[in-house]
Scaffold this active site. Sequence first.
Site, short mmCIF file in Angstrom:
data_model
loop_
_atom_site.label_atom_id
_atom_site.label_comp_id
_atom_site.label_asym_id
_atom_site.label_seq_id
_atom_site.Cartn_x
_atom_site.Cartn_y
_atom_site.Cartn_z
CD GLU A 27 3.75 11.46 54.09
OE1 GLU A 27 4.14 12.88 54.09
OE2 GLU A 27 4.15 10.64 53.93
CB THR A 58 2.84 8.84 50.29
OG1 THR A 58 1.95 7.41 49.99
CG2 THR A 58 2.98 9.16 51.60
CE1 TYR A 59 1.60 10.52 41.90
CE2 TYR A 59 4.41 10.13 41.16
CZ TYR A 59 3.77 10.80 40.93
OH TYR A 59 3.22 10.59 39.64
NE ARG A 117 16.40 12.60 43.96
CZ ARG A 117 17.09 12.07 44.46
NH1 ARG A 117 18.16 12.66 43.82
NH2 ARG A 117 16.67 10.37 44.66
CE LYS A 178 13.88 20.31 47.74
NZ LYS A 178 13.82 19.80 48.20
#
Length: 315
Positions: A27, A58-59, A117, A178
């Site tokens: 990541e 990532t965000y 989320r 999910k």
Amino acid sequence: MTPSQTALGPVARAGVGGTPRPSVSFEFSPPKTPEAEENLWQAIRRLEPLDPTFVSVTYGAGGSTRDRTHRTVLRMLNETTLKPAAHLTCVDASRDEVDEVVREYWDAGVRHIVALRGDPPGKIGGAYEPRADGYANATELTTGIRAIAPFEVSVGLYPQIHPESPSIEHEIEVLKAKVDAGATRAITQFFFDIDGYLRFMDKVRKAGVTILISPGIMPVTNYKSLRNMSGPIGINLPEWLANLFDGLEKDPETRRLIAASVATEMCARLAEEGFSDFHFYTLNRAELVYAICRVLGVREPAPAAKEILAKENLA
């Protein structure tokens, strides 16, 4: 295992070999400055030859890095051999806006999204309030992504329970929802309690969840930053970890050695327990992750093998 091998620790036993090469993923975070971008791409080039299953980008909280995430993913897609997975959250965006981003990724050639989320802007671990016209949670987001195109969808998982979850059982039920929505993989938040993780995974599997679950590993060299990060998201840090870093605030080299030792031993132990897929939170640094991968048997191809691979790619 021979008597001589039983006297070794998990890292030394990993060096003996004989176990299959695990899969790894990395990541990264989108850079904020030109210097940070240079550091990021040094890390990417260092880890690229290890042939990870995928790399995720990532965000930021509240979608704060949306454009930078998009640019970084597209550059990876165009300039490397890596398979980028874009993080995507529900925060501060309508369904139509999120769906547009999903379609843009598919059209660009991205085939993997990490559906989360997300945290409210500036409030990591804070109370989340979904927009009336947005996706309420990662389950709805996963459903929306899969309705647009057959993406691989990874989702998050808290082995020590999400701060808003009342129990482990509830956490597992959310994961099952999910999966029913189309999730193909789960990536756990980082942790340091291996025995607790093993107990958690036993419960997950007994509940009938069969998708691939990658333990999230974070080799952290700054304990103060780790503590600040862990508190809001409900991750308990063991006392032994605090003791290892005690008094080393002005000794970064020793901290790096300890971080490498802790993370490597965790991975070697998990490999012995049968885990064969690891997700590394690199913090845009390659050195420690590269060393851990070597212990696990994840290495660059030999020069001759590289030439063969290059010829096959050109054929």
